[in-house]
Every structure is written in C-alpha cells, then in structure tokens.
Design an enzyme around this catalytic site. Structure first.
Site, PDB file in Angstrom:
ATOM      1  N   HIS A 189       0.797   3.186  -0.769  1.00  0.00           N
ATOM      2  CA  HIS A 189       1.437   3.541  -2.022  1.00  0.00           C
ATOM      3  C   HIS A 189       0.952   3.116  -4.185  1.00  0.00           C
ATOM      4  O   HIS A 189       0.274   2.535  -3.879  1.00  0.00           O
ATOM      5  CB  HIS A 189       2.539   2.542  -2.149  1.00  0.00           C
ATOM      6  N   ARG A 236      10.795  -7.020  -3.600  1.00  0.00           N
ATOM      7  CA  ARG A 236      10.671  -6.356  -2.529  1.00  0.00           C
ATOM      8  C   ARG A 236       9.398  -8.004  -1.551  1.00  0.00           C
ATOM      9  O   ARG A 236       9.931  -8.944  -1.390  1.00  0.00           O
ATOM     10  CB  ARG A 236       8.301  -5.988  -2.409  1.00  0.00           C
ATOM     11  N   ASP A 261      -0.629  -2.793   0.825  1.00  0.00           N
ATOM     12  CA  ASP A 261      -0.076  -4.150   0.325  1.00  0.00           C
ATOM     13  C   ASP A 261      -1.184  -5.267   0.889  1.00  0.00           C
ATOM     14  O   ASP A 261      -1.788  -5.523   1.780  1.00  0.00           O
ATOM     15  CB  ASP A 261       1.129  -4.958   0.239  1.00  0.00           C
ATOM     16  N   HIS A 320      -2.912   1.754  -3.213  1.00  0.00           N
ATOM     17  CA  HIS A 320      -3.239   0.639  -2.069  1.00  0.00           C
ATOM     18  C   HIS A 320      -2.584   0.741  -1.799  1.00  0.00           C
ATOM     19  O   HIS A 320      -1.115   1.259  -1.351  1.00  0.00           O
ATOM     20  CB  HIS A 320      -3.100  -0.221  -3.189  1.00  0.00           C
TER      21      HIS A 320
END
Length: 326
Positions: A302, A317, A154, A152
């Site tokens: 990723h 993150r 983000d 996917h």
C-alpha cells in the site's frame, strides 16, 4: 503562388491495425526501464473467479479488477457472530482489501473488531496509547506531513509480519490523502516465466534500519537491533489461505537478495519493486469520515498519497499478527 500544404497519403503498408496493437503481449519499450505496454491478459481469470463468488451475510461490490471491494450491510461496532467473521475473512482473502463506509466505530470497537481475526500487534516504533495500546495513531498536519508515500507491506522486518490491518478514518482532507493498494499476487503472475523460474528458492533480507532506524541515535538503533534483527523471507511467498504465489519484497524494508552481488540484487529488486506501481494491479480509496478499510498484508502493498499538506489527516490502525512467510 505557393502550393497549399497538403496532407500526404497514408502508407497503408505502415499502418498497424488496431487489433494488432491490442494483441501485443506486453512488449517492452526499448530504452524505458521496466516499461511495458499491452493488455494484462492474466487478470481475466482472476476477475472472472471473483465475479462468480457470492456472499450470504453482507453485500459486496468489487471496486477494483482483482483487488478491493466495498462491503455493505455490516455494522462493525456490533457483536458480529462467528459465521459473519468467517465470511468476512474469506472475502478479505479473495478481494485483499475491504472497505466499509459510514461506520460509527470508536477506538475500542476498532480493536475489538480487529481482534476477531487474530492477536493484535504492538508496534515497537510507533506505539499506541495507554487507553488503546494496540492502535497506532497516524496524525498528520502542517508540522508532520505524510511520509507513508512509498509502496510497502507493513512490518516485513518482523519474523512474523502482520497478517492484516484495520484502518479507521477520523479526520480526512477535503481533497487528497487517498490510499492505494497493489495486488502482489497479480504482480507475480504478470512476471514472465523465466523470471518466475529465477525467483524460485530466492530469499531476501528485510530490515527496519533504513526506515525507522534512520530516525534513531546509533545507540538506540543498536538496542532495537538486538530485539529486531534483520530477517529473511522468501522473495515469493505462498499465501497460507488462498495458496496464491505472492511477490513479497518492498522498497522500504527489503535490503537485498541473499546470494546475489550488490549490483545484481539492486537490479532485480528494482524491477520487482516497480511491479507495485502498475495501475492495472491497483485499487485506490478515497477516504471519508466513518470509512474503515481492512487489508490482507500478506498479499498486498500500500501507498498513502501525501498530497494534502498542510491539511490534517488523522487515522488509527490496528494490525493483526501473522505467520512466518513461506
């Protein structure tokens, strides 16, 4: 007495010379959906282009063919000057994933570094803490196993998906828990010309409902829908800085292609989704404490390998707000 088994002589007419096999132009294997073999010759030009680049303010070592590089000589906790940030941004656009080892970076330093590349995103479904509202803590253990093991990009369900992200390793398993990235510009270039032509002008719908929404009550899902309606993005976007054409659909957030019936949409998306799974387009990172990775969310997908349960894996993150894909 029985004759001993003998090895029949090779029929030279049936032998395929190695150079003929090596020259196959990625033939499809009959009966194997989306399975191709042969060299990905389109990668050579990009590999050569990356090899020709040089950097003044840090050392950079490519770790993947067209994606992924390790940056040395940079302290992310330092007050980096604008010229260094500009060169890091150029390296990010070129290599798509940058890895920094042995960093002594805390949450405040991570937020500060990420914010040098743009405004930080507040994730509505994962959230942050009072101390670090823009950091998403991704903590996994025996009770909460890793669930990001699907390819996917983000937050493509946003009108303005993230431009990029900075991920910091806090606690990692001794074995496992790697993250993989795929170069979706290389994936697009690897499509045959007829398919690339077919994709021109196509748009697809991106939606949070089948991911984050699946964990909500119907009432909460409808309330979230009011704030985050489904959005349309081009199936192939143009990177705003590099100009590269990028395949911009992903298995978790893209629901369908506008203007196609359900069956045709599913078939097309299934083929496009599978391009992220091609190893030749990938870079794989083995995490260590003190490792920081930054990626360009506009040109990559990723996948976090969920192979370490029940061991802990703790990351934080920071995501950087991007533009509207076009």
């Amino acid at each position: 007495m029985a004759e001993p088994d003998t090895i029949p002589a090779t029929d030279s007419a049936r032998q395929a010379p190695p150079q003929a096999l090596a020259g196959l132009a990625r033939v499809n294997i009959k009966g194997r959906r989306n399975a191709e073999l042969g060299p990905h010759t389109h990668l050579e030009a990009r590999r050569a282009e990356l090899a020709s680049m040089s950097w003044e303010r840090f050392d950079l070592l490519p770790r993947g063919v067209t994606i992924g590089a390790q940056v040395d000589g940079i302290d992310l906790a330092a007050d980096l000057d604008d010229a260094t940030i500009a060169e890091l941004r150029a390296a990010l656009v070129a290599h798509k994933v940058l890895v920094f080892r042995n960093q002594e970076l805390d949450a405040a330093g991570q937020s500060r570094f990420a914010s040098r590349f743009g405004d930080l995103e507040h994730h509505p479904f994962l959230g942050g803490t009072e101390e670090t509202p823009y950091l998403v803590r991704l903590a996994k253990d025996e009770a909460v196993g890793g669930y990001e093991n699907i390819w996917h990009s983000d937050v493509t369900w946003r009108e303005r998906p993230a431009m990029g992200a900075v991920l910091r390793a806090i606690e990692v398993p001794a074995v496992g828990g790697d993250t993989l990235w795929a170069d979706m510009a290389a994936a697009y270039q690897g499509l045959d010309a007829r398919l690339r032509e077919r994709l021109e002008g196509k748009v697809a719908v991106h939606d949070f409902v089948h991911s984050y929404g699946a964990a909500m009550s119907p009432e909460d899902r409808e309330a979230a829908r009011a704030d985050f309606p489904a959005v349309e993005h081009p199936v192939v976007r143009t990177h705003p800085e590099s100009g590269e054409k990028v395949l911009y659909v992903n298995r978790i957030f893209t629901s369908h292609v506008v203007g196609l019936d359900e069956s045709d949409s599913e078939d097309l998306l299934d083929h496009l989704f599978s391009t992220a799974e091609v190893p030749e387009y990938q870079f794989r990172l083995r995490w260590e404490p003190g490792t920081v990775a930054m990626w360009d969310n506009r040109s990559t997908q990723h996948y976090a390998s969920s192979d370490y349960w029940p061991n802990p894996r703790v990351m934080e993150r920071a995501a950087i707000i991007g533009d509207r894909p076009s």
